[in-house]
Scaffold this motif. Structure first.
Motif, PDB file in Angstrom:
ATOM      1  N   GLY A  25       0.785  -1.224   0.000  1.00  0.00           N
ATOM      2  CA  GLY A  25       0.000   0.000   0.000  1.00  0.00           C
ATOM      3  C   GLY A  25       0.819   1.277   0.000  1.00  0.00           C
ATOM      4  N   THR A  44       1.122  -7.344  -1.129  1.00  0.00           N
ATOM      5  CA  THR A  44      -0.240  -7.545  -0.641  1.00  0.00           C
ATOM      6  C   THR A  44      -0.883  -8.747  -1.317  1.00  0.00           C
ATOM      7  OG1 THR A  44      -0.402  -5.189  -0.163  1.00  0.00           O
ATOM      8  CG2 THR A  44      -2.466  -6.412  -0.255  1.00  0.00           C
ATOM      9  N   LEU A  77      -5.043  -2.993  -1.093  1.00  0.00           N
ATOM     10  CA  LEU A  77      -5.441  -2.964   0.318  1.00  0.00           C
ATOM     11  C   LEU A  77      -6.950  -3.103   0.455  1.00  0.00           C
ATOM     12  CD1 LEU A  77      -3.099  -0.271   1.928  1.00  0.00           C
ATOM     13  CD2 LEU A  77      -2.879  -2.768   1.992  1.00  0.00           C
ATOM     14  N   THR A 114       5.971   1.491   7.163  1.00  0.00           N
ATOM     15  CA  THR A 114       4.656   1.911   6.679  1.00  0.00           C
ATOM     16  C   THR A 114       3.910   0.742   6.045  1.00  0.00           C
ATOM     17  OG1 THR A 114       5.561   4.113   6.290  1.00  0.00           O
ATOM     18  CG2 THR A 114       3.424   3.645   5.309  1.00  0.00           C
ATOM     19  N   ASN A 118       0.273  -0.525   7.315  1.00  0.00           N
ATOM     20  CA  ASN A 118      -0.865  -0.652   6.395  1.00  0.00           C
ATOM     21  C   ASN A 118      -1.487  -2.042   6.457  1.00  0.00           C
ATOM     22  OD1 ASN A 118      -0.505   1.968   5.476  1.00  0.00           O
ATOM     23  ND2 ASN A 118       0.535   1.356   3.589  1.00  0.00           N
ATOM     24  N   ARG A 121      -3.163  -2.775   9.901  1.00  0.00           N
ATOM     25  CA  ARG A 121      -4.424  -2.035  10.051  1.00  0.00           C
ATOM     26  C   ARG A 121      -5.551  -2.735   9.306  1.00  0.00           C
ATOM     27  NH1 ARG A 121      -6.082   1.073   6.345  1.00  0.00           N
ATOM     28  NH2 ARG A 121      -3.992   1.589   5.578  1.00  0.00           N
TER      29      ARG A 121
END
Length: 161
Positions: A25, A44, A77, A114, A118, A121
């Motif tokens: 992401g 991802t 994402l 990061t 991502n 989360r």
């Protein structure tokens, strides 16, 4: 007995000029990006395949076919959000994810925190349950010759609360 399952995911995309490089992401500034129907976020995608595999739900091609125009340019994402919802419907939650990105360039270490944030989360878990590593292949193979990038991911799913 707790129902725990492990899964493995793998994905690969060709590098191409004129595309954004998105991993976990994160839009990473570089002169090439990954070619694909969606945003081609190889990290991802590998994570999604690991999660789907652990739950016995097939793979991302089954859920998000590249022949479906609805997924053209899709944010991976957002696709991961859908995968996590499928897991919840089956009673699973993510225990942890460990992933490796294979890329000769660019240097990814500054972006990994990061990426972890991502993915954690979206999966609804703490960042310490997501590990991401990056490695080159010493100039060998299609990743070493900078033709593409690949990613592997493994996960643990638990059933129940």
């Amino acid at each position: 007995m707790t129902d725990m399952r492990i899964g493995h995911g793998y994905d690969v995309h060709r590098l191409a000029e004129g595309r954004k490089l998105i991993l976990g992401g994160v839009d990473i500034p570089w002169d090439c990006g990954l070619l694909g129907h969606s945003d081609a976020d190889v990290l991802t995608h590998a994570v999604m395949d690991a999660l789907l595999g652990a739950a016995g739900l097939g793979d991302i091609g089954r859920h998000f076919p590249d022949t479906d125009p609805a997924y053209a340019g899709a944010d991976s994402l957002k696709l991961l959000e859908h995968v996590v919802e499928l897991l919840r419907e089956k009673g699973y939650f993510v225990g942890n994810v460990d992933a490796t990105i294979l890329a000769q360039q660019p240097k990814l270490a500054p972006h990994i925190p990061t990426m972890r944030d991502n993915l954690a989360r979206v999966m609804g878990i703490s960042t310490d349950r997501v590990n991401i590593k990056a490695t080159t292949e010493e100039g060998l193979g299609f990743t070493g010759s900078e033709e593409g990038m690949a990613a592997h991911a493994v996960c643990l799913l638990n059933k129940g609360k």
